[in-house]
Write an enzyme that holds these catalytic residues in place. Structure first.
Site, PDB file in Angstrom:
ATOM      1  N   SER A  69      62.529  -3.010  75.371  1.00 10.04           N
ATOM      2  CA  SER A  69      63.523  -1.979  75.673  1.00 10.04           C
ATOM      3  C   SER A  69      63.370  -1.448  76.964  1.00 10.04           C
ATOM      4  O   SER A  69      64.503  -0.890  77.504  1.00 10.04           O
ATOM      5  CB  SER A  69      63.261  -0.839  74.833  1.00 10.04           C
ATOM      6  OG  SER A  69      63.625  -0.920  73.756  1.00 10.04           O
ATOM      7  N   TYR A  74      72.017  -8.548  73.638  1.00 13.83           N
ATOM      8  CA  TYR A  74      71.082  -7.697  73.347  1.00 13.83           C
ATOM      9  C   TYR A  74      69.819  -8.315  73.291  1.00 13.83           C
ATOM     10  O   TYR A  74      68.840  -7.854  73.689  1.00 13.83           O
ATOM     11  CB  TYR A  74      71.471  -6.698  72.150  1.00 13.83           C
ATOM     12  CG  TYR A  74      70.389  -5.635  72.098  1.00 13.83           C
ATOM     13  CD1 TYR A  74      70.153  -4.621  72.691  1.00 13.83           C
ATOM     14  CD2 TYR A  74      69.571  -5.834  70.653  1.00 13.83           C
ATOM     15  CE1 TYR A  74      69.133  -3.483  72.233  1.00 13.83           C
ATOM     16  CE2 TYR A  74      68.614  -5.038  70.448  1.00 13.83           C
ATOM     17  CZ  TYR A  74      68.203  -3.842  71.176  1.00 13.83           C
ATOM     18  OH  TYR A  74      67.301  -3.079  70.956  1.00 13.83           O
ATOM     19  N   TYR A 130      62.227   7.601  73.804  1.00 17.07           N
ATOM     20  CA  TYR A 130      62.822   8.112  72.603  1.00 17.07           C
ATOM     21  C   TYR A 130      62.282   9.407  71.971  1.00 17.07           C
ATOM     22  O   TYR A 130      62.609  10.270  72.857  1.00 17.07           O
ATOM     23  CB  TYR A 130      62.285   6.886  71.414  1.00 17.07           C
ATOM     24  CG  TYR A 130      62.395   5.491  71.939  1.00 17.07           C
ATOM     25  CD1 TYR A 130      63.584   5.068  72.280  1.00 17.07           C
ATOM     26  CD2 TYR A 130      61.096   4.786  71.980  1.00 17.07           C
ATOM     27  CE1 TYR A 130      63.535   3.686  72.705  1.00 17.07           C
ATOM     28  CE2 TYR A 130      61.169   3.535  72.567  1.00 17.07           C
ATOM     29  CZ  TYR A 130      62.232   2.934  72.811  1.00 17.07           C
ATOM     30  OH  TYR A 130      62.337   1.850  73.497  1.00 17.07           O
TER      31      TYR A 130
HETATM   32  N1  GLN Z   1      64.298  -5.327  70.825  1.00 16.31           N
HETATM   33  C1  GLN Z   1      63.805  -4.510  70.145  1.00 16.31           C
HETATM   34  C2  GLN Z   1      64.388  -3.735  68.911  1.00 16.31           C
HETATM   35  O1  GLN Z   1      65.631  -3.913  69.001  1.00 16.31           O
HETATM   36  C3  GLN Z   1      63.739  -3.271  71.114  1.00 16.31           C
HETATM   37  C4  GLN Z   1      62.930  -1.991  70.603  1.00 16.31           C
HETATM   38  C5  GLN Z   1      62.158  -1.400  71.626  1.00 16.31           C
HETATM   39  O2  GLN Z   1      61.436  -2.081  72.792  1.00 16.31           O
HETATM   40  N2  GLN Z   1      61.621  -0.050  71.373  1.00 16.31           N
HETATM   41  O3  GLN Z   1      64.191  -3.450  67.928  1.00 16.31           O
END
Ligand code: GLN
Length: 311
Positions: free
Chosen positions: A64, A191, A243
């Site tokens: 992310s 993505y 988050y």
């Molecule tokens: N690729 C991960 C997902 O989509 C990214 C989530 C993350 O790093 N918090 O779940």
């Protein structure tokens, strides 16, 4: 300035002694295989000095953290029109949550949760084939880090696609609200590949320098973004970058930061430094456990919190 050259190896040694290292992200099978006994840190000072310790040169899945770079690129494509499709408020929910989307008509709370980054990927796809959009984003990250060796780990991208049921649910749901303009499998292809970019702490800290330099690329005479946009991206990192753990990160560390489930965290001390830390074990919010602890200690020793008086 306190002696960073001495502090970083001390910090790495302190972290190596910790037994409870969190849990690696097993929901992406390829990431579940990573050895949790690793820790790296790299600091790029704005004056050009570089400090590293531990596994600072070892590439890992940035996950992310890529959301910072894709947001920067998408803002370059469509400017502030992006904010008609993505909000700017902390979600207070897990990174892959779907609950808010129904109440808020398919507009994700911010670009740093999965739903928001999927919309951002959809914007990057506008007028392109997925391959071109992925290539453009990868070249952008290489440009920021001034390092053409940065690559995408195809096995991680495939692993995410195979098990990404929640992300498919988010994308389909937003498509139903007309907040996705392309078929969900194409947008998610972009993505997943951006999440699967592999970088070391050194490369990541280099890529983040523009945010510590008011939007300027320190190796070139050019601006990556305006000073105002850099400030705003930093603000979003502070409020949304971890988050539902963002408040806690601001409370304990006090700098803009963006985490990923690969265990990396990019941190920005505006006007002072760009830094990256990595340890694969995660806490309950999906943020690097030792990475957060190390940044808390480092920010305190260096007085780096943006809320601390300067001078
Ligand atoms: N690729 C991960 C997902 O989509 C990214 C989530 C993350 O790093 N918090 O779940």
């Amino acid at each position: 300035m306190p002696d960073l050259a001495g502090i970083l190896p001390e910090l790495a040694a302190e972290m190596a002694a910790i037994k409870d290292r969190g849990t690696v992200a097993g929901y992406i099978p390829q990431l579940g295989k990573v050895d949790p006994d690793q820790f790296g840190i790299a600091v790029m000072m704005n004056d050009g000095r570089v400090f590293t310790a531990g596994d600072a040169g070892k590439p890992f899945s940035i996950q992310s953290i890529s959301k910072v770079f894709s947001l920067t690129l998408a803002l370059g494509h469509v400017g502030d029109a992006l904010w008609r499709r993505v909000g700017r408020e902390p979600s207070g929910n897990p990174f892959n949550s779907i609950v808010q989307l129904e109440r808020e008509n398919g507009i994700p709370r911010n670009p740093f949760i999965n739903a928001g980054a999927i919309v951002v990927a959809d914007i990057l796809l506008q007028g392109h084939q997925p391959k071109e959009a992925i290539g453009e984003a990868l070249r952008f990250v290489q440009y920021l880090a001034d390092d053409e060796t940065i690559t995408i780990d195809r096995a991680v991208a495939a692993s995410e696609r195979a098990t990404g049921f929640r992300n498919f649910a988010l994308a389909n749901y937003m498509r139903a609200f007309d907040n996705l303009r392309h078929p969900p499998e194409l947008t998610l292809g972009v993505y997943f590949h951006l999440c699967a970019i592999e970088m070391s702490c050194v490369q990541l800290a280099r890529a983040g320098r523009y945010l510590a330099h008011g939007g300027r690329h320190p190796d070139t005479p050019h601006s990556v973004v305006s000073a105002e946009r850099a400030r705003r991206i930093n603000a979003l990192m502070l409020t949304c970058g971890h988050y539902d753990g963002s408040g806690d990160f601001a409370f304990k560390v006090g700098i803009p930061g963006k985490s990923g489930v690969g265990g990396g965290i990019l941190g920005i001390v505006p006007g002072v430094a760009s830094l990256a830390v990595w340890s694969p074990g995660l806490n309950a919010n999906g943020n690097s456990k030792l990475g957060s602890q190390a940044l808390e200690i480092l920010a305190r020793r260096m007085n780096w919190s943006i809320f601390a008086p300067r001078g």
